[in-house]
Design an enzyme around this catalytic site. Structure first.
Site, PDB file in Angstrom:
ATOM      1  N   GLY A 140       0.815  -1.228  -0.024  1.00  0.00           N
ATOM      2  CA  GLY A 140      -0.094   0.114  -0.030  1.00  0.00           C
ATOM      3  C   GLY A 140       0.854   1.166   0.067  1.00  0.00           C
ATOM      4  O   GLY A 140       2.007   1.431  -0.545  1.00  0.00           O
ATOM      5  N   GLY A 145       2.029   3.238   2.365  1.00  0.00           N
ATOM      6  CA  GLY A 145       3.253   3.155   3.562  1.00  0.00           C
ATOM      7  C   GLY A 145       4.395   2.219   3.046  1.00  0.00           C
ATOM      8  O   GLY A 145       5.267   2.714   3.087  1.00  0.00           O
ATOM      9  N   ASP A 194      -1.765 -10.362  -7.077  1.00  0.00           N
ATOM     10  CA  ASP A 194      -0.670 -10.271  -8.078  1.00  0.00           C
ATOM     11  C   ASP A 194       0.288  -9.193  -7.805  1.00  0.00           C
ATOM     12  O   ASP A 194       1.055  -8.518  -8.664  1.00  0.00           O
ATOM     13  CB  ASP A 194      -1.106 -10.347  -9.352  1.00  0.00           C
ATOM     14  CG  ASP A 194      -1.855  -9.192  -9.720  1.00  0.00           C
ATOM     15  OD1 ASP A 194      -2.455  -8.323  -8.990  1.00  0.00           O
ATOM     16  OD2 ASP A 194      -2.273  -8.814 -11.241  1.00  0.00           O
ATOM     17  N   GLU A 195       0.183  -8.514  -6.633  1.00  0.00           N
ATOM     18  CA  GLU A 195       0.833  -7.186  -6.334  1.00  0.00           C
ATOM     19  C   GLU A 195       2.378  -7.167  -6.914  1.00  0.00           C
ATOM     20  O   GLU A 195       3.076  -6.482  -7.323  1.00  0.00           O
ATOM     21  CB  GLU A 195       0.807  -6.562  -5.075  1.00  0.00           C
ATOM     22  CG  GLU A 195      -0.795  -5.911  -4.724  1.00  0.00           C
ATOM     23  CD  GLU A 195      -0.815  -5.099  -3.332  1.00  0.00           C
ATOM     24  OE1 GLU A 195      -1.693  -4.209  -3.507  1.00  0.00           O
ATOM     25  OE2 GLU A 195      -0.031  -5.486  -2.692  1.00  0.00           O
ATOM     26  N   CYS A 227       1.349  10.066   2.952  1.00  0.00           N
ATOM     27  CA  CYS A 227       2.000   9.559   1.736  1.00  0.00           C
ATOM     28  C   CYS A 227       0.901   9.005   0.883  1.00  0.00           C
ATOM     29  O   CYS A 227      -0.035   8.577   1.229  1.00  0.00           O
ATOM     30  CB  CYS A 227       3.091   8.588   1.886  1.00  0.00           C
ATOM     31  SG  CYS A 227       2.604   7.100   2.708  1.00  0.00           S
ATOM     32  N   HIS A 249     -10.630   7.046  17.185  1.00  0.00           N
ATOM     33  CA  HIS A 249     -11.705   6.878  16.298  1.00  0.00           C
ATOM     34  C   HIS A 249     -12.961   6.423  17.036  1.00  0.00           C
ATOM     35  O   HIS A 249     -14.230   6.918  16.599  1.00  0.00           O
ATOM     36  CB  HIS A 249     -11.446   6.162  15.050  1.00  0.00           C
ATOM     37  CG  HIS A 249     -10.228   6.575  14.308  1.00  0.00           C
ATOM     38  ND1 HIS A 249      -9.198   5.893  13.756  1.00  0.00           N
ATOM     39  CD2 HIS A 249     -10.021   8.032  14.033  1.00  0.00           C
ATOM     40  CE1 HIS A 249      -8.345   6.837  13.248  1.00  0.00           C
ATOM     41  NE2 HIS A 249      -8.954   8.217  13.350  1.00  0.00           N
TER      42      HIS A 249
END
Length: 426
Positions: free
Chosen positions: A38, A40, A64-65, A175, A241
């Site tokens: 992802g 980060g 399939d990253e 980011c 949260h």
């Protein structure tokens, strides 16, 4: 922390903190593994790869990253666009040496492993990597979220005695991935970041191992070393949260909203009071632990308002009370409640990470520590009871963590911790 200027350090000099000389090449290269695919993970991989004498590998187990990222690197290096100010954005080229789905290849000879995935994915990565972890490896939750140390120690078994586990309060930057495997934006740095390290009884690692991470991140954020891992569990930002979600939606009756409400900057007196009471219960837990075990320093556990004043001192324009601090925090500009779009508007998303992750990997862990310390937590109990209904889970029964779904949490009780002494003898 080391007083040596970061600009004079490199991976070769810092690798001396890791005592597996047989795993260092002739250049003394520091080898790190980044877990995840992802935002980060992209930022961490690109930033660390730009440091001298640091080899970076990436392990991503999702779909399939790994193949997609590898293919992207065949065309060009990664670019990380680092924003220092509105007028100063620097593009830096770098590349990890390997992106793979194979844990054995990823972990070979590795000194440090960064887990830059959501808390619910930690178990999958820990299970995959555990057989390949070597002595004096540093495992880092970035962020760890509450209970990361409990889970990591359990996952790697006896290797925990010869390794170390570190946890950070949050990601060190804001980011965003612009192009998968190719381009990531580092939009801003936090000014300071809390970190704690739990060192195995037979490990050669020390707190100076955090110097290595500071070098990789750069000058900012500046690390604030928290004296023990239990304190950082109680200070996890998952405290924020759930009280705000409960305060806003506890009376919700399936109505459809025309627009998404502001999350932090829409905080009212009731929500701020709920968050403050949760924080009071956490601070009381820390004080009781220190009273019962005087050798433990729990002073890092501070009220949430004091935390905001310290960590967002320049972003907040009104520090007078918790509600005002949150409403005037520039870092929160425009952030909205998690909502699902329906045909005629929006409805709250109770399966979003603010509840799905921050309750079983946040409030329930804090409740578990408080239960061990024999501290009553009426506000935390109320919020968990509401949230577990939204998740269709059972963690809390009455005032005790005896629910049938406790194995899906990271409360210390799940890993066999029953007393305060247990918490400090891993």
């Amino acid at each position: 922390m080391s007083k040596e200027p970061l600009r004079k350090m490199d991976g070769r000099r810092l690798s001396r903190h890791f005592s597996r000389a047989e795993d260092l090449d002739q250049e003394g290269t520091l080898k790190i593994l980044v877990c995840g695919g992802g935002n980060g993970a992209h930022c961490m991989a690109a930033l660390a790869s730009s440091r001298p004498h640091v080899e970076v590998r990436v392990l991503t187990l999702y779909a399939d990253e790994a193949d997609r990222w590898t293919k992207a690197l065949e065309e060009d290096d990664m670019t990380i666009s680092i924003t220092y100010s509105e007028d100063h954005v620097e593009d830096v080229k770098s590349r990890p040496s390997l992106v793979t789905k194979d844990p054995a290849k990823a972990a070979e000879g590795i000194h440090m492993i960064f887990f830059t995935v959501p808390a619910f994915a930690h178990a999958q990565y820990l299970k995959a990597i555990a057989p390949h972890i070597l002595e004096n490896t540093l495992l880092i939750g970035l962020p760890g979220q509450a209970g990361f140390e409990f889970q990591a120690v359990k996952a790697i078994g006896d290797k925990a005695k010869v390794c170390a586990v570190a946890s950070f309060e949050s990601l060190p930057w804001a980011c965003r991935t612009m192009e998968f495997g190719r381009h990531v934006q580092l939009l801003g740095f936090k000014e300071a970041l809390g970190a704690a390290i739990l060192i195995g009884s037979k490990s050669n690692l020390t707190t100076h191992s955090l110097d290595v991470i500071q070098f990789i991140f750069g000058e900012n954020p500046v690390f604030k070393v928290i004296n023990n891992y239990v304190a950082i569990n109680l200070m996890a930002k998952s405290i924020i949260h759930p009280p705000l979600m409960y305060g806003r939606w506890r009376g919700y009756n399936d109505e459809v909203l025309e627009a998404k409400p502001l999350f932090y900057q829409g905080v009212d007196d009731e929500q701020a009071d709920l968050l403050s009471k949760v924080s009071d219960e956490v601070v009381k837990t820390a004080k009781v632990i220190q009273e019962k075990r005087p050798t433990v320093d729990m002073s890092a556990v501070i009220h949430i308002l004091d935390w905001y004043r310290e960590y967002y001192c320049h972003e907040i324009t009104d520090h007078g009370c918790l509600k005002n601090a949150m409403q005037t925090n520039k870092a929160y500009d425009g952030l909205l409640h998690p909502m699902k779009e329906v045909s005629d508007g929006f409805v709250p998303d109770f399966n979003y990470r603010y509840i799905r992750e921050d309750v079983p990997f946040g409030l329930v862990v804090m409740k578990g520590i408080a239960q061990i310390a024999e501290v009553d937590t009426p506000t935390i109990d109320t919020i968990i009871t509401w949230a577990q209904k939204k998740l269709n889970k059972e963690f809390l029964v009455g005032k005790r963590l005896d629910g049938k779904d406790m194995e899906e949490t990271r409360a210390p009780q799940v890993y066999g911790f029953k007393t305060i002494e247990d918490l400090f003898h891993i």
